[in-house]
Design an enzyme around this catalytic site. Sequence first.
Site, mmCIF file in Angstrom:
data_model
loop_
_atom_site.group_PDB
_atom_site.id
_atom_site.type_symbol
_atom_site.label_atom_id
_atom_site.label_comp_id
_atom_site.label_asym_id
_atom_site.label_seq_id
_atom_site.Cartn_x
_atom_site.Cartn_y
_atom_site.Cartn_z
ATOM 1 N N ASN A 38 0.724 -1.296 -0.085
ATOM 2 C CA ASN A 38 0.092 -0.011 -0.061
ATOM 3 C C ASN A 38 0.876 1.345 -0.023
ATOM 4 O OD1 ASN A 38 -2.506 1.451 0.239
ATOM 5 N ND2 ASN A 38 -2.875 0.942 2.203
ATOM 6 N N HIS A 123 -14.522 -5.240 11.341
ATOM 7 C CA HIS A 123 -14.295 -4.046 11.654
ATOM 8 C C HIS A 123 -15.681 -3.215 12.160
ATOM 9 C CE1 HIS A 123 -10.025 -3.325 9.745
ATOM 10 N NE2 HIS A 123 -10.311 -4.473 10.197
ATOM 11 N N ARG A 148 -13.635 -5.623 15.880
ATOM 12 C CA ARG A 148 -12.631 -4.684 16.358
ATOM 13 C C ARG A 148 -13.338 -3.324 16.478
ATOM 14 N NH1 ARG A 148 -7.686 -2.472 12.535
ATOM 15 N NH2 ARG A 148 -9.002 -0.736 12.119
ATOM 16 N N TYR A 160 -7.120 8.469 11.684
ATOM 17 C CA TYR A 160 -6.834 7.345 10.733
ATOM 18 C C TYR A 160 -7.629 5.878 11.352
ATOM 19 C CZ TYR A 160 -5.293 3.356 8.098
ATOM 20 O OH TYR A 160 -5.319 2.239 7.366
ATOM 21 N N ASP A 211 -7.163 -1.739 17.669
ATOM 22 C CA ASP A 211 -5.717 -1.401 17.035
ATOM 23 C C ASP A 211 -5.382 -0.013 17.370
ATOM 24 O OD1 ASP A 211 -3.842 -1.123 15.223
ATOM 25 O OD2 ASP A 211 -4.773 -1.709 13.216
ATOM 26 N N HIS A 213 -2.495 1.406 16.176
ATOM 27 C CA HIS A 213 -1.755 1.721 15.167
ATOM 28 C C HIS A 213 -0.388 2.286 15.559
ATOM 29 C CE1 HIS A 213 -3.859 1.283 11.517
ATOM 30 N NE2 HIS A 213 -5.260 1.551 12.215
ATOM 31 N N GLU A 237 -3.796 -4.220 19.780
ATOM 32 C CA GLU A 237 -2.963 -4.534 18.343
ATOM 33 C C GLU A 237 -1.945 -3.121 18.205
ATOM 34 O OE1 GLU A 237 -5.165 -5.005 14.778
ATOM 35 O OE2 GLU A 237 -3.584 -4.315 13.597
ATOM 36 N N GLU A 263 1.767 -6.717 11.480
ATOM 37 C CA GLU A 263 1.244 -6.468 10.196
ATOM 38 C C GLU A 263 2.332 -5.848 9.338
ATOM 39 O OE1 GLU A 263 -2.249 -4.280 11.188
ATOM 40 O OE2 GLU A 263 -1.290 -2.324 9.843
ATOM 41 N N ARG A 284 1.056 -11.028 13.628
ATOM 42 C CA ARG A 284 0.197 -10.575 12.442
ATOM 43 C C ARG A 284 0.941 -10.493 11.061
ATOM 44 N NH1 ARG A 284 -4.444 -8.770 12.328
ATOM 45 N NH2 ARG A 284 -3.979 -6.481 11.409
ATOM 46 N N HIS A 313 -3.067 -10.204 9.069
ATOM 47 C CA HIS A 313 -3.659 -9.180 8.583
ATOM 48 C C HIS A 313 -4.449 -9.283 7.353
ATOM 49 C CE1 HIS A 313 -2.245 -4.919 6.824
ATOM 50 N NE2 HIS A 313 -3.467 -4.745 7.105
ATOM 51 N N ASP A 317 -6.278 -3.404 1.270
ATOM 52 C CA ASP A 317 -5.228 -3.210 0.889
ATOM 53 C C ASP A 317 -4.357 -4.715 0.434
ATOM 54 O OD1 ASP A 317 -4.694 -2.325 3.608
ATOM 55 O OD2 ASP A 317 -2.680 -2.577 2.704
ATOM 56 N N GLU A 340 -8.195 -11.548 10.338
ATOM 57 C CA GLU A 340 -8.862 -10.307 9.922
ATOM 58 C C GLU A 340 -9.558 -10.398 8.640
ATOM 59 O OE1 GLU A 340 -6.592 -6.999 9.352
ATOM 60 O OE2 GLU A 340 -7.991 -5.628 9.796
ATOM 61 N N TRP A 404 0.767 6.985 12.643
ATOM 62 C CA TRP A 404 -0.450 7.181 12.303
ATOM 63 C C TRP A 404 -1.323 6.015 12.729
ATOM 64 C CZ3 TRP A 404 -2.003 3.247 8.994
ATOM 65 C CH2 TRP A 404 -1.006 2.875 7.945
HETATM 66 C C1 GCO Z 1 -5.584 -3.378 10.119
HETATM 67 C C2 GCO Z 1 -4.286 -2.389 9.773
HETATM 68 C C3 GCO Z 1 -4.654 -1.477 8.328
HETATM 69 C C4 GCO Z 1 -3.441 -0.610 7.840
HETATM 70 C C5 GCO Z 1 -3.608 -0.859 6.366
HETATM 71 C C6 GCO Z 1 -2.270 -0.225 5.725
HETATM 72 O O1 GCO Z 1 -5.168 -3.601 11.285
HETATM 73 O O2 GCO Z 1 -6.312 -3.774 9.419
HETATM 74 O O3 GCO Z 1 -3.814 -1.651 10.530
HETATM 75 O O4 GCO Z 1 -5.862 -0.509 9.062
HETATM 76 O O5 GCO Z 1 -3.487 0.504 8.392
HETATM 77 O O6 GCO Z 1 -3.740 -2.269 5.932
HETATM 78 O O7 GCO Z 1 -2.059 -0.468 4.466
HETATM 79 MG MG MG Z 2 -3.494 -2.999 12.197
#
Ligand code: GCO
Ligand code: MG
Length: 404
Positions: A38, A123, A148, A160, A211, A213, A237, A263, A284, A313, A317, A340, A404
């Site tokens: 991505n 989600h 989630r 985000y 999550d 992040h 996460e 991830e 992940r 993951h 994307d 996921e 982010w």
């Molecule tokens: C998740 C991820 C996504 C990622 C994205 C980045 O847990 O699914 O954190 O939100 O941010 O796949 O390309």
């Molecule tokens: Mg994630």
Amino acid sequence: MLKIEAARVIVSSPGRNFVTLKIETKDGVYGVGDATLNGRELAVASYLQDHVIPCLIGRDAHRIEDIWQFLYRGAYWRRGPVTMSAIAAVDMALWDIKAKVAGLPLYQLLGGASRDNVLVYCHANGKTIEDTLEDAVKHKEMGYKAIRLQAGVPGLKSTYGVPKGKEAYEPADADIPTENLWSTEKYMRSLPKLFEEGRRVLGDDVHLLHDVHHRLTPIEAARLGKDLEPYRLFWLEDTVDDDNQENFRIIRKHTTTPLAIGEIFNSIWDCRTLIQEQLIDYIRATIVHAGGITHLRQIAHFADLFNVKTGFHGATDLSPITMASALHFDMAIHNFGIQEHMPHSEQMESIFKVNYTFEDGFMHPSETPGHGCDIDEKEAAKYPYKRAYLPVNRLEQGGAMCNW
Ligand code: GCO
Ligand code: MG
């Protein structure tokens, strides 16, 4: 010998960018692999096109391990997301070919089924706690057993992972990254309320996940894990960033909330300490970004020795080819935890033909030979590449860049 006769990279953007590798053999059997990274898609496309494909032609498609080692050791420059996504695409395509030749669904070649089906989490997102829980209730009614929860942070304009409009998730939607503002204090104050309300509305029988992040420091993550303990999360996460695996020693000392990360990992070396010291509960790392099925097997088997389970993951994307391959992997390995699941759009599935199924909170991989996902190249050609980025994050106070 099953000679590789041709290979090509297909870049397509049905709503978001996907990079696909197709490998064809002399006998007419072909396989497809996902190479999507991505926001850096064309780097992997070039790595494959310019440097990998010329070396693949004429090789025996059956020699999966040898080709993996050839691409990993032979390049001299090891690891990194671009290299490992390119190797993953080759690996997925070769496993697809081998399983097609064998006439078996991929999971049969990976040892056969260790379970009847694959537990997935979905989600639920919203700007407020109420919106998020409304979405969560809808997903619970659809049969999901694990959800989630992500909600907007009061006082922050955009975050985000929280949808801007009506779409299910915030996509990579800008040709130059947009910017969000972040405040850890506001986030840490609001999150326990989401889970307190979540447990009240959704009950005790649904698994809840979240999550972060990578936005916290280890001691902040320790505090958050403690604050969330009463709500018994399935996992928390990506609390902190992954650059220093020892960060997790601090978090682990203070909380029993289960931890997941990985991830953005692309090698077993990114998680060796985390696994060996039992600092996490779920790994992940995914097939597409961590060197394919061949390398993920090594990670999963290593993790099994230390009671760490998988939780791959599965955001949108990652193309449906990765999802298809992951479901076979999830079926076969012993230490599977959860998968996921973010459903791809109809437009995406008009290009990537999938055969996996969802029922009552569980998924099942395709029973057709191979991994069961194919690409319609004519359809794919209708959606040319479009540069697209996810937003970046800056601190509300002072404006410094942050995760982010
Ligand atoms: C998740 C991820 C996504 C990622 C994205 C980045 O847990 O699914 O954190 O939100 O941010 O796949 O390309
Ligand atoms: Mg994630």
